[in-house]
Motif scaffolding. Structure first.
Motif, PDB file in Angstrom:
ATOM      1  N   ALA A 145       0.839  -1.208   0.000  1.00 36.16           N
ATOM      2  CA  ALA A 145       0.000   0.000   0.000  1.00 36.16           C
ATOM      3  C   ALA A 145       0.873   1.258   0.000  1.00 36.16           C
ATOM      4  O   ALA A 145       0.581   2.228  -0.711  1.00 36.16           O
ATOM      5  CB  ALA A 145      -0.935  -0.007   1.210  1.00 36.16           C
ATOM      6  N   TRP A 146       1.957   1.240   0.772  1.00 32.45           N
ATOM      7  CA  TRP A 146       2.881   2.371   0.810  1.00 32.45           C
ATOM      8  C   TRP A 146       3.521   2.601  -0.558  1.00 32.45           C
ATOM      9  O   TRP A 146       3.609   3.726  -1.030  1.00 32.45           O
ATOM     10  CB  TRP A 146       3.937   2.138   1.885  1.00 32.45           C
ATOM     11  N   PHE A 147       3.991   1.509  -1.185  1.00 30.66           N
ATOM     12  CA  PHE A 147       4.590   1.631  -2.509  1.00 30.66           C
ATOM     13  C   PHE A 147       3.584   2.171  -3.524  1.00 30.66           C
ATOM     14  O   PHE A 147       3.926   3.020  -4.347  1.00 30.66           O
ATOM     15  CB  PHE A 147       5.143   0.290  -3.005  1.00 30.66           C
ATOM     16  N   VAL A 148       2.376   1.657  -3.488  1.00 27.50           N
ATOM     17  CA  VAL A 148       1.342   2.125  -4.418  1.00 27.50           C
ATOM     18  C   VAL A 148       1.080   3.613  -4.200  1.00 27.50           C
ATOM     19  O   VAL A 148       0.936   4.374  -5.159  1.00 27.50           O
ATOM     20  CB  VAL A 148       0.054   1.287  -4.279  1.00 27.50           C
ATOM     21  N   LEU A 149       1.045   4.032  -2.958  1.00 22.68           N
ATOM     22  CA  LEU A 149       0.858   5.452  -2.662  1.00 22.68           C
ATOM     23  C   LEU A 149       2.005   6.284  -3.241  1.00 22.68           C
ATOM     24  O   LEU A 149       1.771   7.271  -3.951  1.00 22.68           O
ATOM     25  CB  LEU A 149       0.750   5.667  -1.147  1.00 22.68           C
ATOM     26  N   ALA A 153      -0.179   6.549  -6.685  1.00 25.78           N
ATOM     27  CA  ALA A 153      -1.267   7.419  -6.236  1.00 25.78           C
ATOM     28  C   ALA A 153      -0.837   8.880  -6.128  1.00 25.78           C
ATOM     29  O   ALA A 153      -1.541   9.771  -6.607  1.00 25.78           O
ATOM     30  CB  ALA A 153      -1.830   6.922  -4.900  1.00 25.78           C
ATOM     31  N   LEU A 154       0.298   9.138  -5.495  1.00 25.35           N
ATOM     32  CA  LEU A 154       0.754  10.522  -5.358  1.00 25.35           C
ATOM     33  C   LEU A 154       1.031  11.174  -6.714  1.00 25.35           C
ATOM     34  O   LEU A 154       0.550  12.285  -6.971  1.00 25.35           O
ATOM     35  CB  LEU A 154       1.979  10.598  -4.441  1.00 25.35           C
ATOM     36  N   PRO A 155       1.774  10.518  -7.623  1.00 24.17           N
ATOM     37  CA  PRO A 155       1.949  11.130  -8.942  1.00 24.17           C
ATOM     38  C   PRO A 155       0.616  11.333  -9.682  1.00 24.17           C
ATOM     39  O   PRO A 155       0.438  12.350 -10.361  1.00 24.17           O
ATOM     40  CB  PRO A 155       2.844  10.144  -9.697  1.00 24.17           C
ATOM     41  N   ALA A 156      -0.315  10.385  -9.550  1.00 22.36           N
ATOM     42  CA  ALA A 156      -1.620  10.542 -10.202  1.00 22.36           C
ATOM     43  C   ALA A 156      -2.376  11.727  -9.623  1.00 22.36           C
ATOM     44  O   ALA A 156      -3.005  12.496 -10.350  1.00 22.36           O
ATOM     45  CB  ALA A 156      -2.442   9.262 -10.066  1.00 22.36           C
ATOM     46  N   TRP A 157      -2.302  11.896  -8.308  1.00 19.57           N
ATOM     47  CA  TRP A 157      -2.971  13.025  -7.659  1.00 19.57           C
ATOM     48  C   TRP A 157      -2.374  14.350  -8.129  1.00 19.57           C
ATOM     49  O   TRP A 157      -3.098  15.289  -8.463  1.00 19.57           O
ATOM     50  CB  TRP A 157      -2.865  12.893  -6.141  1.00 19.57           C
ATOM     51  N   VAL A 158      -1.029  14.437  -8.172  1.00 19.15           N
ATOM     52  CA  VAL A 158      -0.361  15.658  -8.639  1.00 19.15           C
ATOM     53  C   VAL A 158      -0.742  15.951 -10.085  1.00 19.15           C
ATOM     54  O   VAL A 158      -1.056  17.089 -10.438  1.00 19.15           O
ATOM     55  CB  VAL A 158       1.177  15.550  -8.470  1.00 19.15           C
ATOM     56  N   LEU A 159      -0.745  14.930 -10.916  1.00 16.16           N
ATOM     57  CA  LEU A 159      -1.121  15.102 -12.318  1.00 16.16           C
ATOM     58  C   LEU A 159      -2.552  15.631 -12.439  1.00 16.16           C
ATOM     59  O   LEU A 159      -2.814  16.588 -13.176  1.00 16.16           O
ATOM     60  CB  LEU A 159      -0.979  13.784 -13.067  1.00 16.16           C
ATOM     61  N   HIS A 160      -3.451  15.029 -11.699  1.00 22.81           N
ATOM     62  CA  HIS A 160      -4.855  15.463 -11.732  1.00 22.81           C
ATOM     63  C   HIS A 160      -5.005  16.887 -11.204  1.00 22.81           C
ATOM     64  O   HIS A 160      -5.671  17.716 -11.808  1.00 22.81           O
ATOM     65  CB  HIS A 160      -5.719  14.502 -10.925  1.00 22.81           C
TER      66      HIS A 160
END
Length: 166
Positions: A145-149, A153-160
């Motif tokens: 879960a940490w790796f996925v974040l 997840a974090l790069p996807a959030w920044v991109l969005h």
């Protein structure tokens, strides 16, 4: 104002031709693959030696299966990441740089996903032995879960968040 300069300031981006953009993106991709490939090579090399240790002989059937799966994932990860470079080498000179960068980037992303699976499988094997199997799946799930974040997840959030403001 000189001829060829834009009339006003550019709101976003660079002044690049498609070829210049492809060259820059290829250089960036190559640097990223170099960083990740070093870790993959160390992990895969370690995995290949485990079978020759005395402790391997006493592993149970489940741990042997996890080991084999881990080695296969490590090999697949290596294949995907090295594939980015061989992809470029095989199509160089055919005026396909933008397409090469696109497909090599996709292959590198597959390599990152495979690396996640390899690391998770490696951790599961090691922690099953170190923790006598009880808490290992929960610890590995937390780390995945940490790796996925961190990795997705974090790069996807920044991109969005930041690309929607343009």
């Amino acid at each position: 104002m000189n001829q060829g300069e834009p009339a006003g300031p550019e709101p976003h981006g660079r002044h690049e031709t498609p070829e210049e953009r492809a060259d820059r993106r290829w250089s960036e991709l190559l640097q990223e693959v170099r960083v990740i490939q070093t870790g993959v090579q160390i992990l895969f090399g370690f995995l290949l030696t485990v079978v020759f240790t005395p402790r391997f002989a006493v592993l149970g059937q489940a741990d042997r299966v996890i080991y084999v799966v881990t080695v296969l994932l490590g090999a697949a990860t290596t294949g995907a990441l090295v594939g980015t470079v061989t992809f470029h080498r095989l199509v160089t000179g055919h005026r396909l740089k933008p397409q090469t960068v696109l497909w090599a980037s996709r292959l590198a992303l597959v390599g990152v996903v495979l690396l996640l699976a390899t690391v998770a499988s490696s951790l599961l094997l090691i922690l099953r032995i170190a923790l006598n199997g009880s808490a290992a799946p929960w610890v590995v799930a937390g780390l995945v879960a940490w790796f996925v974040l961190c990795w997705f997840a974090l790069p996807a959030w920044v991109l969005h968040r930041y690309s929607s403001r343009q």
